[in-house]
Design a protein around this motif. Sequence first.
Motif, PDB file in Angstrom:
ATOM      1  N   ALA A   1      31.212 -21.765 -14.825  1.00 39.31           N
ATOM      2  CA  ALA A   1      31.107 -20.274 -14.500  1.00 39.31           C
ATOM      3  C   ALA A   1      32.599 -19.400 -14.180  1.00 39.31           C
ATOM      4  CB  ALA A   1      30.120 -20.089 -13.331  1.00 39.31           C
ATOM      5  N   ALA A   2      32.468 -18.371 -14.321  1.00 42.58           N
ATOM      6  CA  ALA A   2      34.027 -17.795 -14.158  1.00 42.58           C
ATOM      7  C   ALA A   2      34.046 -17.598 -12.764  1.00 42.58           C
ATOM      8  CB  ALA A   2      33.921 -16.331 -14.994  1.00 42.58           C
ATOM      9  N   VAL A   3      35.225 -17.638 -12.359  1.00 40.90           N
ATOM     10  CA  VAL A   3      35.557 -17.264 -10.916  1.00 40.90           C
ATOM     11  C   VAL A   3      36.336 -15.943 -10.858  1.00 40.90           C
ATOM     12  CG1 VAL A   3      36.771 -18.124  -8.783  1.00 40.90           C
ATOM     13  CG2 VAL A   3      35.755 -19.729 -10.379  1.00 40.90           C
ATOM     14  N   SER A   4      36.003 -15.181 -10.020  1.00 39.78           N
ATOM     15  CA  SER A   4      36.649 -13.759  -9.837  1.00 39.78           C
ATOM     16  C   SER A   4      36.476 -13.176  -8.530  1.00 39.78           C
ATOM     17  CB  SER A   4      36.124 -12.815 -10.985  1.00 39.78           C
ATOM     18  OG  SER A   4      34.841 -12.343 -10.594  1.00 39.78           O
ATOM     19  N   CYS A   5      37.335 -12.086  -8.092  1.00 44.65           N
ATOM     20  CA  CYS A   5      37.000 -11.351  -6.920  1.00 44.65           C
ATOM     21  C   CYS A   5      36.173 -10.101  -7.236  1.00 44.65           C
ATOM     22  CB  CYS A   5      38.483 -10.890  -6.270  1.00 44.65           C
ATOM     23  SG  CYS A   5      39.504 -12.589  -5.775  1.00 44.65           S
ATOM     24  N   PRO A   6      35.361  -9.835  -6.187  1.00 44.31           N
ATOM     25  CA  PRO A   6      34.723  -8.497  -6.407  1.00 44.31           C
ATOM     26  C   PRO A   6      35.679  -7.093  -6.214  1.00 44.31           C
ATOM     27  CG  PRO A   6      34.266  -9.405  -4.434  1.00 44.31           C
ATOM     28  CD  PRO A   6      34.890 -10.380  -5.179  1.00 44.31           C
ATOM     29  N   ASP A   7      35.594  -6.002  -6.553  1.00 52.96           N
ATOM     30  CA  ASP A   7      36.380  -4.800  -6.547  1.00 52.96           C
ATOM     31  C   ASP A   7      36.404  -4.540  -5.089  1.00 52.96           C
ATOM     32  OD1 ASP A   7      36.691  -4.641  -9.163  1.00 52.96           O
ATOM     33  OD2 ASP A   7      35.212  -3.060  -9.429  1.00 52.96           O
ATOM     34  N   ALA A   8      35.369  -4.583  -4.248  1.00 54.44           N
ATOM     35  CA  ALA A   8      35.152  -4.263  -2.725  1.00 54.44           C
ATOM     36  C   ALA A   8      35.407  -5.516  -2.056  1.00 54.44           C
ATOM     37  CB  ALA A   8      33.981  -3.392  -2.489  1.00 54.44           C
TER      38      ALA A   8
END
Length: 401
Positions: free
Chosen positions: A79-86
């Motif tokens: 699964a992709a790993v990312s940061c949320p906008d907030a």
Amino acid sequence: MEQRMSANEKRARETFEAAQAGLEHGLEYLTTPPANEDNAFVCRGIDRNCDNTADTLNPVAQATGASYRVSFCDPTSSAAVSCPDAIGAPNCDLLDGEFNDDGDGNTSNDINEAVFLNIPLIVSCAWSDDQIGRQLIRQETSTVPTLGAKPTAPLISKGAINVQGSATVTNYYTNLTIWSGGALINIGNSGKTFVRYPTLPPPEIVPTPPGSATQSTCGSGGSEQCYVEVTNKDIIGPDIIMSDPTLANLSDARMFENYLGVENVDAYRSTVASKVLAPDATAGLSGIRGQAVLIDANGGNVSLPNGNINTVSSYLGTRDRPVVIVIDGNWTEGNSIVFGVVYVTGNIDLSGSPEVYGAVIVEGSVQGTGGLNVLYDPYAVSNANSFSGKPGLRSGTWRDW
């Protein structure tokens, strides 16, 4: 324009530093023993309440106004790993201790995420004080291997075996139960060894255990006998290798290095063991999960805490999160239940009747008026080697994307 560029550069640098602080916070949480460890033992690292679920970190406030959040993610997930906008937890496949079903209908090759609770992917997300700047940093972790050569027999003893109580040794995977450098003098009046019934194939090395020799049938509702008794007080069967000069002439140091991978107890203490205890502190081991424990008895006697087969919280390890117990001395007491590997630098002279699901290795002899029950479990042995040593960051895996 120059002022704006300078402010943006400053915020970007502060955001990056906050993300790195979050990564280091995650590593510290993984590697630092809990404050109450000496009083009431809890699981190490990211699962300190032993519920097979990764804990949530409370972020430390940054003086710059930047902030971070950390997640312990499944290192096997695509699964992709990312940061949320907030500001919020990083997006990833979190460790939850459940089976990772690959959808092929065969659960025997699925991965139990509980074994990875010692080696998570640490993901740190950070935001600038105005939440416009955002930074992700991630790094994999690993544990130091706790064994050298994995034992292939349930009970390995460099010395003689002379049990006055009873010893029950079971191996469903191969036809070897006891390997000793000395003579097999006695395994007790009720002592026995068992191997897999000849018409059956070896069981799969999967999370579901094959069961002990107290069961009369194979599996749920089966009708065929799982095991056959080979050795008892009157007969020494072909499952026993005794008086083996190769093992008998092995020095203690070479035997230690062969099975534990380092040259001596001091090296194991400094480079491998995740927990070191004095012999009078072993009561706190009940409920231990996924650790390599050195009991520093300096040749003295050691008692392991009693266990109840119906009370999981009394076990030393589980099949998914087993332990390696290194006793620098003699193992003399305890009705413990151990999943993993027990290595004894002295003798086993038991007055209790412990159960070990994995393997037992002893540099000295095996004797005593109690009983020793060992069921060979390569699944627990393999997990003990891979997931119970000291954790740390895995080199070459740091990424900021």
